[in-house]
Design a protein around this motif. Structure first.
Motif, PDB file in Angstrom:
ATOM      1  N   VAL A 201      51.686 -28.522  27.469  1.00 48.37           N
ATOM      2  CA  VAL A 201      52.985 -28.851  26.865  1.00 48.37           C
ATOM      3  C   VAL A 201      53.460 -27.649  26.056  1.00 48.37           C
ATOM      4  O   VAL A 201      52.710 -27.123  25.238  1.00 48.37           O
ATOM      5  CB  VAL A 201      52.847 -30.074  25.932  1.00 48.37           C
ATOM      6  CG1 VAL A 201      54.181 -30.385  25.263  1.00 48.37           C
ATOM      7  CG2 VAL A 201      52.344 -31.273  26.724  1.00 48.37           C
ATOM      8  N   PRO A 202      54.699 -27.168  26.257  1.00 47.81           N
ATOM      9  CA  PRO A 202      55.204 -26.050  25.464  1.00 47.81           C
ATOM     10  C   PRO A 202      55.118 -26.354  23.984  1.00 47.81           C
ATOM     11  O   PRO A 202      55.321 -27.490  23.550  1.00 47.81           O
ATOM     12  CB  PRO A 202      56.671 -25.927  25.927  1.00 47.81           C
ATOM     13  CG  PRO A 202      56.679 -26.532  27.299  1.00 47.81           C
ATOM     14  CD  PRO A 202      55.664 -27.639  27.258  1.00 47.81           C
ATOM     15  N   LYS A 203      54.838 -25.326  23.186  1.00 49.68           N
ATOM     16  CA  LYS A 203      54.653 -25.513  21.754  1.00 49.68           C
ATOM     17  C   LYS A 203      55.900 -26.095  21.089  1.00 49.68           C
ATOM     18  O   LYS A 203      55.800 -26.959  20.209  1.00 49.68           O
ATOM     19  CB  LYS A 203      54.292 -24.180  21.089  1.00 49.68           C
ATOM     20  CG  LYS A 203      53.965 -24.308  19.600  1.00 49.68           C
ATOM     21  CD  LYS A 203      53.554 -22.979  19.025  1.00 49.68           C
ATOM     22  CE  LYS A 203      53.081 -23.141  17.575  1.00 49.68           C
ATOM     23  NZ  LYS A 203      54.122 -23.702  16.704  1.00 49.68           N
ATOM     24  N   ALA A 204      57.083 -25.643  21.505  1.00 52.26           N
ATOM     25  CA  ALA A 204      58.319 -26.152  20.892  1.00 52.26           C
ATOM     26  C   ALA A 204      58.462 -27.649  21.116  1.00 52.26           C
ATOM     27  O   ALA A 204      58.851 -28.401  20.215  1.00 52.26           O
ATOM     28  CB  ALA A 204      59.524 -25.409  21.463  1.00 52.26           C
ATOM     29  N   VAL A 205      58.135 -28.107  22.337  1.00 44.17           N
ATOM     30  CA  VAL A 205      58.218 -29.541  22.650  1.00 44.17           C
ATOM     31  C   VAL A 205      57.195 -30.316  21.836  1.00 44.17           C
ATOM     32  O   VAL A 205      57.470 -31.391  21.289  1.00 44.17           O
ATOM     33  CB  VAL A 205      57.999 -29.771  24.155  1.00 44.17           C
ATOM     34  CG1 VAL A 205      57.978 -31.273  24.470  1.00 44.17           C
ATOM     35  CG2 VAL A 205      59.092 -29.082  24.961  1.00 44.17           C
ATOM     36  N   HIS A 206      55.980 -29.753  21.749  1.00 40.78           N
ATOM     37  CA  HIS A 206      54.914 -30.399  20.971  1.00 40.78           C
ATOM     38  C   HIS A 206      55.322 -30.539  19.512  1.00 40.78           C
ATOM     39  O   HIS A 206      55.171 -31.606  18.899  1.00 40.78           O
ATOM     40  CB  HIS A 206      53.632 -29.580  21.093  1.00 40.78           C
ATOM     41  CG  HIS A 206      52.532 -30.031  20.175  1.00 40.78           C
ATOM     42  ND1 HIS A 206      52.412 -29.558  18.883  1.00 40.78           N
ATOM     43  CD2 HIS A 206      51.530 -30.930  20.349  1.00 40.78           C
ATOM     44  CE1 HIS A 206      51.377 -30.131  18.301  1.00 40.78           C
ATOM     45  NE2 HIS A 206      50.828 -30.966  19.171  1.00 40.78           N
ATOM     46  N   ASP A 207      55.858 -29.444  18.925  1.00 37.76           N
ATOM     47  CA  ASP A 207      56.233 -29.470  17.509  1.00 37.76           C
ATOM     48  C   ASP A 207      57.360 -30.462  17.253  1.00 37.76           C
ATOM     49  O   ASP A 207      57.356 -31.184  16.251  1.00 37.76           O
ATOM     50  CB  ASP A 207      56.651 -28.071  17.059  1.00 37.76           C
ATOM     51  CG  ASP A 207      55.489 -27.097  17.030  1.00 37.76           C
ATOM     52  OD1 ASP A 207      54.336 -27.570  17.081  1.00 37.76           O
ATOM     53  OD2 ASP A 207      55.728 -25.875  16.966  1.00 37.76           O
ATOM     54  N   GLU A 208      58.358 -30.505  18.167  1.00 39.14           N
ATOM     55  CA  GLU A 208      59.473 -31.437  17.992  1.00 39.14           C
ATOM     56  C   GLU A 208      59.011 -32.887  18.085  1.00 39.14           C
ATOM     57  O   GLU A 208      59.413 -33.738  17.283  1.00 39.14           O
ATOM     58  CB  GLU A 208      60.546 -31.167  19.057  1.00 39.14           C
ATOM     59  CG  GLU A 208      61.774 -32.078  18.918  1.00 39.14           C
ATOM     60  CD  GLU A 208      62.823 -31.799  19.979  1.00 39.14           C
ATOM     61  OE1 GLU A 208      63.839 -32.499  19.996  1.00 39.14           O
ATOM     62  OE2 GLU A 208      62.611 -30.869  20.786  1.00 39.14           O
ATOM     63  N   GLN A 212      59.159 -35.730  15.092  1.00 40.41           N
ATOM     64  CA  GLN A 212      59.792 -37.040  15.277  1.00 40.41           C
ATOM     65  C   GLN A 212      58.819 -38.166  14.975  1.00 40.41           C
ATOM     66  O   GLN A 212      59.183 -39.179  14.357  1.00 40.41           O
ATOM     67  CB  GLN A 212      60.320 -37.164  16.712  1.00 40.41           C
ATOM     68  CG  GLN A 212      61.494 -36.241  17.022  1.00 40.41           C
ATOM     69  CD  GLN A 212      61.947 -36.339  18.460  1.00 40.41           C
ATOM     70  OE1 GLN A 212      61.323 -37.013  19.282  1.00 40.41           O
ATOM     71  NE2 GLN A 212      63.030 -35.666  18.797  1.00 40.41           N
ATOM     72  N   LEU A 213      57.570 -37.997  15.407  1.00 37.38           N
ATOM     73  CA  LEU A 213      56.556 -39.018  15.143  1.00 37.38           C
ATOM     74  C   LEU A 213      56.309 -39.172  13.651  1.00 37.38           C
ATOM     75  O   LEU A 213      56.200 -40.295  13.136  1.00 37.38           O
ATOM     76  CB  LEU A 213      55.258 -38.641  15.861  1.00 37.38           C
ATOM     77  CG  LEU A 213      54.063 -39.584  15.637  1.00 37.38           C
ATOM     78  CD1 LEU A 213      54.400 -40.986  16.132  1.00 37.38           C
ATOM     79  CD2 LEU A 213      52.822 -39.062  16.358  1.00 37.38           C
ATOM     80  N   GLN A 214      56.232 -38.057  12.942  1.00 33.98           N
ATOM     81  CA  GLN A 214      56.009 -38.117  11.501  1.00 33.98           C
ATOM     82  C   GLN A 214      57.182 -38.787  10.790  1.00 33.98           C
ATOM     83  O   GLN A 214      56.991 -39.556   9.844  1.00 33.98           O
ATOM     84  CB  GLN A 214      55.791 -36.703  10.957  1.00 33.98           C
ATOM     85  CG  GLN A 214      54.469 -36.080  11.398  1.00 33.98           C
ATOM     86  CD  GLN A 214      54.332 -34.633  10.978  1.00 33.98           C
ATOM     87  OE1 GLN A 214      55.313 -33.950  10.706  1.00 33.98           O
ATOM     88  NE2 GLN A 214      53.107 -34.155  10.935  1.00 33.98           N
ATOM     89  N   ALA A 215      58.412 -38.497  11.257  1.00 32.53           N
ATOM     90  CA  ALA A 215      59.592 -39.112  10.647  1.00 32.53           C
ATOM     91  C   ALA A 215      59.590 -40.620  10.858  1.00 32.53           C
ATOM     92  O   ALA A 215      59.862 -41.397   9.932  1.00 32.53           O
ATOM     93  CB  ALA A 215      60.861 -38.494  11.232  1.00 32.53           C
ATOM     94  N   LYS A 216      59.280 -41.049  12.086  1.00 31.62           N
ATOM     95  CA  LYS A 216      59.230 -42.482  12.378  1.00 31.62           C
ATOM     96  C   LYS A 216      58.127 -43.169  11.585  1.00 31.62           C
ATOM     97  O   LYS A 216      58.277 -44.301  11.124  1.00 31.62           O
ATOM     98  CB  LYS A 216      59.023 -42.702  13.874  1.00 31.62           C
ATOM     99  CG  LYS A 216      60.197 -42.252  14.738  1.00 31.62           C
ATOM    100  CD  LYS A 216      61.475 -43.017  14.397  1.00 31.62           C
ATOM    101  CE  LYS A 216      62.635 -42.590  15.280  1.00 31.62           C
ATOM    102  NZ  LYS A 216      63.892 -43.280  14.905  1.00 31.62           N
ATOM    103  N   THR A 217      56.993 -42.464  11.439  1.00 32.84           N
ATOM    104  CA  THR A 217      55.892 -43.032  10.663  1.00 32.84           C
ATOM    105  C   THR A 217      56.314 -43.232   9.208  1.00 32.84           C
ATOM    106  O   THR A 217      55.989 -44.249   8.583  1.00 32.84           O
ATOM    107  CB  THR A 217      54.664 -42.111  10.735  1.00 32.84           C
ATOM    108  OG1 THR A 217      54.259 -41.969  12.098  1.00 32.84           O
ATOM    109  CG2 THR A 217      53.503 -42.683   9.920  1.00 32.84           C
TER     110      THR A 217
END
Length: 334
Positions: A201-208, A212-217
Motif C-alpha cells: 500500500v502506498p505510504k500516502a494512502v496508508h497515512d490518510e 481517518q481511522l484515528q479521527a473516527k475513533t
C-alpha cells in the motif's frame, strides 16, 4: 511492452527506494553487547564491496530520525524489511534509541533485549547492517538495523580475511528472510519480491487511512463518553426524585459510578432500594410560613448510618434504605 527483469533482489529493493545489505560493520569478538554500534564507518561517499556507492550525511539521517520520533528495530537478517511484508515473524532483538557521530562514523545507541544479548554472546552474528531509504544515491532515512553474518563493506579489521564474492551467501540469506527454502533460485526470490511490491500500500494512502481511522475513533470515544455521562446523570437524578437517596449523598454515588463496575453496582443497588423518605404530597407546593424546618439531609444520613451500624452490631443487619426510613420517622416524631 514488458518491463525488464532486475538482476538481483538487491537491485529490486533499491528500485523501491530501500537499500539492504549495504554496509556492514563488525561487532566485538568477545560476545558482548555494546551500548553503541556503528551503522556507517565513515560519513560521506561510501562504497560497498559489490561496487554500489551511496552518499551518507549524518545531519540528514539524524534530522529524519529525530523528526520520526520512534526507535529503530534491531532485527536478524533484515526480517523487518522482508519477512514482515509476508506476514512472517519480524521480532526485534533490540531497539536503537539515539544517533551520534563518533570518530568520523555514524553510530546508534542500542537497548538490547534478552534474545539479542544471547545471540551476541553465542557469537552467531558478527556484523550489523543498516537498511535505509535512498533517493538518487543519497541516504535519506534509516529504517532498521540487522544482525547479519555476511559482510558487504570491505576495509574493516574483522573483514580483512573475507575474500571472493558474497553473492551465494547473500542469496541464501535473502531467500530465508523471504520465507523461502535456503536453496531458492534468484528467479524465485525476484518473483516473491515482485509480488510483495505489487501488493504493498502506498505510504500516502496508508497515512490518510490511518488519520481517518484515528479521527473516527476520537468521535466514537466522544459519543461513548457523552452517553455514559447521560446514563450516570439519569440514574442519580432518578434516585433523588424517587427519594431513594438524599441530596447529601449525590456526590458519593457519582464517584462510585466513575468506573463501569461501579456504575453497574449502583444501578443494581438503586433497583433494589425502597424510597428512603416517604412521599409527603408537598413536593410541588410552596413551603408553609413558619413551623419547624425539615430535617437536615446530612444529619438525617448520619442518623441512618448510625441506625444501620447499631442493627448490624445487634445481629440483625438492615439496608441503608430501611435505616433512612427509620431515621426519618424518628426525626418526625422528635
Amino acid at each position: 511492452m514488458t518491463t525488464p527483469a532486475l538482476r538481483s533482489p538487491l537491485e529490486l529493493a533499491e528500485a523501491a527506494g530501500l537499500v539492504l545489505f549495504s554496509t556492514v560493520t563488525a561487532l566485538p569478538t568477545d560476545g558482548s553487547a555494546p551500548e553503541w554500534i556503528t551503522l556507517f564507518p565513515k560519513i560521506g561517499r561510501v562504497q560497498t564491496r559489490d561496487g554500489r556507492t551511496f552518499e551518507v550525511s549524518a545531519a540528514t539521517l539524524k534530522a529524519a530520525f529525530q523528526a520520526d520520533g520512534i526507535d529503530l528495530p534491531v532485527d536478524v537478517n533484515h526480517a523487518t524489511d522482508t519477512a514482515a511484508l509476508m506476514g512472517g515473524r519480524a521480532d526485534a532483538v533490540g531497539w536503537g534509541t539515539e544517533l551520534r557521530e563518533h570518530d568520523g562514523a555514524l553510530q546508534i545507541k542500542v537497548d538490547w533485549l534478552e534474545e539479542g544479548r544471547a545471540l551476541l554472546a553465542a557469537r552467531k552474528y558478527r556484523y550489523t547492517s543498516p537498511s535505509f531509504f535512498q533517493n538518487g544515491g543519497s541516504a535519506i532515512r534509516l529504517k532498521a538495523v540487522a544482525l547479519v553474518t555476511s559482510p558487504a563493506l570491505g576495509g574493516q579489521p574483522a573483514l580483512a580475511h573475507a575474500g571472493g564474492s558474497q553473492e551465494p551467501h547473500t542469496m541464501k540469506t535473502i531467500a530465508t528472510a523471504l520465507g523461502l527454502a535456503e536453496g531458492a533460485s534468484e528467479a524465485e526470490c525476484l518473483s516473491t519480491l515482485a509480488a510483495l511490491k505489487a501488493g504493498s500500500v502506498p505510504k500516502a494512502v496508508h497515512d490518510e487511512t490511518l488519520a481517518q481511522l484515528q479521527a473516527k475513533t476520537g468521535e466514537l470515544d466522544s459519543i461513548r463518553k457523552a452517553a455514559r455521562e447521560a446514563r450516570v446523570t439519569g440514574l442519580i437524578e432518578g434516585a433523588l426524585k424517587a427519594k431513594k437517596i438524599v441530596p447529601a449523598l449525590k456526590d458519593h454515588y457519582v464517584t462510585l459510578c466513575s468506573t463501569d463496575a461501579g456504575l453497574d453496582t449502583v444501578e443494581k443497588l438503586f433497583a433494589g432500594m425502597t424510597p428512603a423518605l416517604p412521599g409527603s404530597g408537598l413536593d410541588d407546593r410552596a413551603p408553609p410560613q413558619g413551623g419547624d424546618a425539615p430535617a437536615d439531609p446530612v444529619l438525617l444520613a448520619a442518623a441512618a448510618q448510625k441506625i444501620q451500624d447499631e442493627a448490624k452490631a445487634a445481629g440483625r443487619p438492615i439496608g441503608f434504605g430501611e435505616a433512612m426510613t427509620l431515621a426519618t420517622r424518628k426525626a418526625a416524631s422528635a
